[in-house]
Motif scaffolding. Structure first.
Motif, mmCIF file in Angstrom:
data_model
loop_
_atom_site.group_PDB
_atom_site.id
_atom_site.type_symbol
_atom_site.label_atom_id
_atom_site.label_comp_id
_atom_site.label_asym_id
_atom_site.label_seq_id
_atom_site.Cartn_x
_atom_site.Cartn_y
_atom_site.Cartn_z
ATOM 1 N N ALA A 159 0.795 -1.230 0.000
ATOM 2 C CA ALA A 159 0.000 0.000 0.000
ATOM 3 C C ALA A 159 0.830 1.285 0.000
ATOM 4 O O ALA A 159 0.588 2.198 -0.794
ATOM 5 C CB ALA A 159 -0.951 -0.005 1.198
ATOM 6 N N TYR A 160 1.844 1.388 0.876
ATOM 7 C CA TYR A 160 2.556 2.650 1.032
ATOM 8 C C TYR A 160 3.946 2.669 0.385
ATOM 9 O O TYR A 160 4.664 3.654 0.501
ATOM 10 C CB TYR A 160 2.712 2.993 2.525
ATOM 11 N N ALA A 161 4.315 1.591 -0.257
ATOM 12 C CA ALA A 161 5.671 1.506 -0.820
ATOM 13 C C ALA A 161 5.591 1.368 -2.338
ATOM 14 O O ALA A 161 5.149 0.346 -2.848
ATOM 15 C CB ALA A 161 6.428 0.335 -0.218
ATOM 16 N N SER A 162 6.022 2.401 -3.044
ATOM 17 C CA SER A 162 5.949 2.375 -4.509
ATOM 18 C C SER A 162 6.782 1.245 -5.087
ATOM 19 O O SER A 162 6.423 0.661 -6.117
ATOM 20 C CB SER A 162 6.419 3.718 -5.081
ATOM 21 N N THR A 163 7.893 0.899 -4.426
ATOM 22 C CA THR A 163 8.736 -0.188 -4.905
ATOM 23 C C THR A 163 7.978 -1.511 -4.903
ATOM 24 O O THR A 163 8.039 -2.279 -5.868
ATOM 25 C CB THR A 163 9.992 -0.307 -4.031
ATOM 26 N N ARG A 164 7.274 -1.788 -3.815
ATOM 27 C CA ARG A 164 6.486 -3.023 -3.737
ATOM 28 C C ARG A 164 5.392 -3.030 -4.800
ATOM 29 O O ARG A 164 5.116 -4.067 -5.413
ATOM 30 C CB ARG A 164 5.860 -3.161 -2.360
ATOM 31 N N GLN A 165 4.778 -1.881 -5.036
ATOM 32 C CA GLN A 165 3.729 -1.777 -6.042
ATOM 33 C C GLN A 165 4.284 -2.042 -7.439
ATOM 34 O O GLN A 165 3.683 -2.775 -8.230
ATOM 35 C CB GLN A 165 3.083 -0.395 -5.987
ATOM 36 N N GLU A 166 5.458 -1.448 -7.722
ATOM 37 C CA GLU A 166 6.073 -1.632 -9.033
ATOM 38 C C GLU A 166 6.424 -3.090 -9.286
ATOM 39 O O GLU A 166 6.181 -3.621 -10.375
ATOM 40 C CB GLU A 166 7.334 -0.771 -9.146
ATOM 41 N N ARG A 167 6.999 -3.739 -8.293
ATOM 42 C CA ARG A 167 7.407 -5.132 -8.468
ATOM 43 C C ARG A 167 6.200 -6.047 -8.629
ATOM 44 O O ARG A 167 6.209 -6.949 -9.480
ATOM 45 C CB ARG A 167 8.276 -5.573 -7.283
ATOM 46 N N LEU A 168 5.162 -5.825 -7.840
ATOM 47 C CA LEU A 168 3.964 -6.652 -7.937
ATOM 48 C C LEU A 168 3.284 -6.464 -9.290
ATOM 49 O O LEU A 168 2.865 -7.439 -9.932
ATOM 50 C CB LEU A 168 3.000 -6.310 -6.803
ATOM 51 N N GLN A 169 3.172 -5.220 -9.730
ATOM 52 C CA GLN A 169 2.539 -4.952 -11.017
ATOM 53 C C GLN A 169 3.316 -5.593 -12.162
ATOM 54 O O GLN A 169 2.738 -6.208 -13.058
ATOM 55 C CB GLN A 169 2.430 -3.444 -11.240
ATOM 56 N N ARG A 170 4.645 -5.482 -12.107
ATOM 57 C CA ARG A 170 5.464 -6.074 -13.160
ATOM 58 C C ARG A 170 5.356 -7.593 -13.146
ATOM 59 O O ARG A 170 5.314 -8.238 -14.212
ATOM 60 C CB ARG A 170 6.931 -5.655 -12.978
ATOM 61 N N PHE A 171 5.316 -8.172 -11.958
ATOM 62 C CA PHE A 171 5.180 -9.623 -11.865
ATOM 63 C C PHE A 171 3.886 -10.084 -12.531
ATOM 64 O O PHE A 171 3.886 -11.043 -13.317
ATOM 65 C CB PHE A 171 5.199 -10.080 -10.404
ATOM 66 N N ASN A 172 2.786 -9.422 -12.218
ATOM 67 C CA ASN A 172 1.506 -9.811 -12.807
ATOM 68 C C ASN A 172 1.519 -9.671 -14.327
ATOM 69 O O ASN A 172 1.008 -10.537 -15.050
ATOM 70 C CB ASN A 172 0.377 -8.971 -12.206
ATOM 71 N N GLN A 173 2.118 -8.580 -14.810
ATOM 72 C CA GLN A 173 2.184 -8.362 -16.256
ATOM 73 C C GLN A 173 3.014 -9.447 -16.944
ATOM 74 O O GLN A 173 2.592 -10.029 -17.951
ATOM 75 C CB GLN A 173 2.797 -6.984 -16.548
ATOM 76 N N GLN A 174 4.187 -9.700 -16.407
ATOM 77 C CA GLN A 174 5.096 -10.641 -17.049
ATOM 78 C C GLN A 174 4.642 -12.095 -16.898
ATOM 79 O O GLN A 174 4.840 -12.903 -17.813
ATOM 80 C CB GLN A 174 6.513 -10.483 -16.479
ATOM 81 N N ALA A 175 4.034 -12.423 -15.795
ATOM 82 C CA ALA A 175 3.524 -13.781 -15.615
ATOM 83 C C ALA A 175 2.454 -14.083 -16.658
ATOM 84 O O ALA A 175 2.422 -15.175 -17.245
ATOM 85 C CB ALA A 175 2.964 -13.959 -14.211
ATOM 86 N N GLU A 176 1.598 -13.108 -16.889
ATOM 87 C CA GLU A 176 0.562 -13.291 -17.908
ATOM 88 C C GLU A 176 1.179 -13.403 -19.293
ATOM 89 O O GLU A 176 0.787 -14.250 -20.105
ATOM 90 C CB GLU A 176 -0.423 -12.127 -17.855
ATOM 91 N N ARG A 177 2.155 -12.542 -19.575
ATOM 92 C CA ARG A 177 2.785 -12.553 -20.896
ATOM 93 C C ARG A 177 3.511 -13.867 -21.156
ATOM 94 O O ARG A 177 3.486 -14.391 -22.279
ATOM 95 C CB ARG A 177 3.778 -11.388 -21.005
ATOM 96 N N LEU A 178 4.140 -14.419 -20.131
ATOM 97 C CA LEU A 178 4.906 -15.655 -20.282
ATOM 98 C C LEU A 178 4.052 -16.915 -20.158
ATOM 99 O O LEU A 178 4.547 -18.026 -20.353
ATOM 100 C CB LEU A 178 6.028 -15.694 -19.233
ATOM 101 N N GLY A 179 2.797 -16.742 -19.820
ATOM 102 C CA GLY A 179 1.935 -17.902 -19.651
ATOM 103 C C GLY A 179 2.238 -18.703 -18.412
ATOM 104 O O GLY A 179 2.019 -19.919 -18.361
ATOM 105 N N ILE A 180 2.739 -18.038 -17.372
ATOM 106 C CA ILE A 180 3.068 -18.714 -16.114
ATOM 107 C C ILE A 180 1.836 -18.753 -15.216
ATOM 108 O O ILE A 180 1.093 -17.777 -15.104
ATOM 109 C CB ILE A 180 4.203 -17.954 -15.392
ATOM 110 N N LYS A 181 1.632 -19.898 -14.563
ATOM 111 C CA LYS A 181 0.586 -19.963 -13.549
ATOM 112 C C LYS A 181 1.095 -19.220 -12.313
ATOM 113 O O LYS A 181 2.126 -19.570 -11.737
ATOM 114 C CB LYS A 181 0.275 -21.417 -13.193
ATOM 115 N N SER A 182 0.383 -18.176 -11.908
ATOM 116 C CA SER A 182 0.900 -17.310 -10.846
ATOM 117 C C SER A 182 -0.106 -17.135 -9.720
ATOM 118 O O SER A 182 -1.323 -17.177 -9.919
ATOM 119 C CB SER A 182 1.270 -15.941 -11.412
ATOM 120 N N GLN A 183 0.436 -16.939 -8.529
ATOM 121 C CA GLN A 183 -0.329 -16.592 -7.339
ATOM 122 C C GLN A 183 0.426 -15.503 -6.591
ATOM 123 O O GLN A 183 1.638 -15.347 -6.758
ATOM 124 C CB GLN A 183 -0.489 -17.787 -6.412
ATOM 125 N N THR A 184 -0.308 -14.784 -5.751
ATOM 126 C CA THR A 184 0.310 -13.748 -4.932
ATOM 127 C C THR A 184 -0.011 -13.999 -3.462
ATOM 128 O O THR A 184 -1.158 -14.300 -3.123
ATOM 129 C CB THR A 184 -0.201 -12.350 -5.331
#
Length: 340
Positions: free
Chosen positions: A194-219
């Motif tokens: 919530a309060y850390a832009s770094t955590r937000q950036e990493r989570l957003q990138r993970f979701n984007q790239q997991a979808e692009r790569l066809g990886i089964k992902s959970q958070t």
């Protein structure tokens, strides 16, 4: 004789060094380079012999510059914070500055209190790893002429230099490594973003790239109260049609997940484990934990350089974003082993 009256004075240093009071003042201020190397050596030797220490607070109040830099970190216990402050201190000392380091414990209210405190100490610049979004306080400091650098985390509506890790590249490197190792199901573990832009950036990138790569992902968003064994157990027991790995968003999460692996008797490698941030103990856990190491000294040095550029008027017209690349340290935790 009182302790205060027994302290060596600037005049005594000048007399012992065979020079003027003005030259000694320059030596302990921003004009040291105007003195010859031999004179600098004489003044340094005289000050050491007399045990002289300049009154930085008094100099700051007189408008001469306190030679103090403020460093405000969100969590001083975080290995990243410890390592990057070391880099900041090294660079600051090289240029004749000292640090006042404050820790907010990720508490925005403490952050505001520390910002008021640092301003009262007449700091000449501030490096802040923000816990909240203190736009108003930082804008006020900026308008008062105090140079600012954001460390790792950005603050909304504050257009200043930002120094930190290339978060998108870090996630890309992590996923590329895990996929190459044979993992196709990945659990991304993070502290609350919530309060850390770094955590937000990493989570957003993970979701984007997991979808692009066809990886089964959970958070998995970790709670500070208790480990989430249920989610981890379910992921390990049912990773899908391919082997699973856990990707940790930072060093604190890597430690928490390593403890969970041990308590649940999960075999490293059979279930992969990888963390962003290199920690000293990662190579000691058999068979070693794969990490993405941040160049913390380089980040700290860059932060100080940005402050000094602002102080001497050589900063770029527009704020800069220095994003440093991580270094992949491969160990056995991401070497896929058969599940017998």
């Amino acid at each position: 004789m009182s302790a205060a009256s027994s302290r060596a004075t600037l005049i005594e240093v000048a007399k012992l060094a065979g020079t003027s009071k003005t030259s000694v003042s320059r030596f302990f201020g921003p004009e040291r380079e105007r003195l010859t190397p031999s004179l600098q050596t004489r003044i340094a030797n005289a000050a050491t012999a007399l045990g002289y220490q300049p009154n930085l607070m008094a100099r700051g109040l007189k408008g001469g510059g306190s030679r103090l830099l403020g460093v405000l970190v969100a969590d001083i216990r975080n290995p990243f914070s410890v390592a990057v402050v070391h880099g900041i201190e090294q660079a600051a000392r090289t240029h004749g500055y000292s640090l006042i380091v404050c820790n907010t414990d990720n508490d925005p209210e403490q952050e505001q209190q520390h910002l008021r405190l640092l301003k009262s100490y007449q700091i000449e610049g501030l490096i802040i790893n923000a816990a909240g979004q203190p736009e108003a306080q930082l804008q006020a400091l900026k308008h008062s002429g105090v140079p600012l650098v954001l460390l790792d985390r950005e603050v909304r509506q504050l257009d200043v230099d930002v120094i930190g890790l290339d978060n998108a590249l870090a996630i890309d490197m992590a996923l590329d490594h895990l996929v190459r190792q044979g993992y196709r199901s990945i659990l991304y573990a993070s502290e609350p973003p919530a309060y850390a832009s770094t955590r937000q950036e990493r989570l957003q990138r993970f979701n984007q790239q997991a979808e692009r790569l066809g990886i089964k992902s959970q958070t998995l968003i970790l709670s500070s109260s208790a480990p989430d064994f249920e989610t981890l157990t379910a992921f390990v027991e049912h990773p899908g049609s391919s082997p699973g790995a856990v990707l940790c968003a930072n060093g604190n999460v890597t430690l928490a997940m390593t403890r969970s692996f041990q308590q649940l008797d999960i075999t490293l490698g059979q279930t992969g484990l990888m963390g962003i941030d290199e920690l000293d103990w990662c190579e000691l856990i058999t068979p070693g934990i794969t990490t993405l190491a941040q160049p913390t000294d380089d980040i700290g040095h860059a932060a100080v350089s940005c402050l000094l550029n602002q102080l001497n008027g050589s900063a770029q017209a527009s704020p800069v974003r220095y994003r440093h690349a991580p270094r992949l340290q491969i160990r056995g935790s991401t070497t896929l082993v058969p599940n017998f």
